[in-house]
Write a protein that holds these residues in place. Sequence first.
Motif, mmCIF file in Angstrom:
data_model
loop_
_atom_site.group_PDB
_atom_site.id
_atom_site.type_symbol
_atom_site.label_atom_id
_atom_site.label_comp_id
_atom_site.label_asym_id
_atom_site.label_seq_id
_atom_site.Cartn_x
_atom_site.Cartn_y
_atom_site.Cartn_z
ATOM 1 N N ARG A 1 0.845 -0.985 -0.014
ATOM 2 C CA ARG A 1 0.040 -0.065 0.059
ATOM 3 C C ARG A 1 1.079 1.470 -0.036
ATOM 4 O O ARG A 1 0.518 2.303 -0.649
ATOM 5 C CB ARG A 1 -0.988 0.044 1.268
ATOM 6 N N ILE A 2 1.956 1.175 0.534
ATOM 7 C CA ILE A 2 2.803 2.153 0.957
ATOM 8 C C ILE A 2 3.445 2.662 -0.464
ATOM 9 O O ILE A 2 3.940 3.936 -0.567
ATOM 10 C CB ILE A 2 4.126 1.748 1.638
ATOM 11 N N HIS A 3 3.603 1.955 -1.431
ATOM 12 C CA HIS A 3 3.976 2.399 -2.713
ATOM 13 C C HIS A 3 3.439 3.413 -3.459
ATOM 14 O O HIS A 3 4.097 4.341 -4.071
ATOM 15 C CB HIS A 3 3.800 1.000 -3.903
ATOM 16 N N ALA A 4 1.977 3.572 -3.048
ATOM 17 C CA ALA A 4 1.298 4.782 -3.956
ATOM 18 C C ALA A 4 1.983 6.096 -3.288
ATOM 19 O O ALA A 4 1.913 6.987 -4.093
ATOM 20 C CB ALA A 4 -0.231 4.553 -3.492
ATOM 21 N N HIS A 5 2.016 6.063 -1.982
ATOM 22 C CA HIS A 5 2.553 7.241 -1.226
ATOM 23 C C HIS A 5 4.007 7.765 -1.733
ATOM 24 O O HIS A 5 4.643 8.711 -1.965
ATOM 25 C CB HIS A 5 2.539 7.021 0.153
#
Length: 321
Positions: free
Chosen positions: A307-311
């Motif tokens: 999920r952190i990839h988007a940030h």
Amino acid sequence: MIKLDVLIIGAGPIGIACALQCKKHNWNYRVIEKGALTNSIFNYPLNMTFFSTSEKLEIDEIPFISNNPKPTRNEALEYYRRVTTSNQLDINLYEEIITVEKKDSQFEVTSSKTTYTAKKVIIATGFYDIPNLLNVPGEKLSKVMHYYKEAHPYTLQNIVVVGASNSSVDAALEIYRKGGNVTMIIRGEQIGERVKYWVRPDIINRIKEGSIKAFFNSEIKEILNDKVVIKTPDGITTINNDYVVALTGYRPNFKFLEQAGVEFSNDEKYIPNYDKDTMQSNVEGLYLAGVICGGMETHKWFIENSRIHAHMIAKHINKTL
């Protein structure tokens, strides 16, 4: 030709997370998905339960309320559907990206419907579209399935389930409990250690008591119309068979990545090259997100830890757009 700041390929949970970041930054973006919204989850078995708890599947801190500690497929579909519609995300479904080509400082992207230009491209296509084949005679017969949806069609039938992962075990147990005669063909010497901890004892006990038959250290050699030929430690054996459910895993579309200019590590894992701090690939302006970053290591990245990839991507794009 449609001009965009950011084009996102894939409308799974991570693609949706990337879209939310684009909207927050007021970038002109669009998500292109060749199938349904969260197509991989849509194609999961109807009664599948996630290994993770609902809060680990949340994106952008939007609460995921589940009736049980482990959410189901239907609850996940409802969650990601509501995130998409309530945030009015710009997503085109049933449109396939054909080519991605870097031209000077931007990308030209051709789809099955139109052509786009984009300053940045994010590929978040997952890995569920291409099954790992058995590569044996008879695999193209209509009785061979590489995806499993539900048990009802297999009631009163002789079923071979290939594999010992979560999907194989879930299918074997459900088909057995719906009245199918199940035989598992397993290359290794035991049920996979990654199998959900509340399911693994169940399948082991069903095998021990003989309710489900299992051939360990074995593999299919040939699939016939009404039989399956198996190579076992004790030699070749043939069993009666109506359907083969070959759940031997899936792989990303490496050819698509190669066409876009992405390079890979020179080993069997086929891991794409990208900056682990920004998720930018070796192609400037082209980012990778989610499961696809693991190459053949499809158990490395999940919704929970990617999920952190988007940030990370949004942070880097914000500096360069």
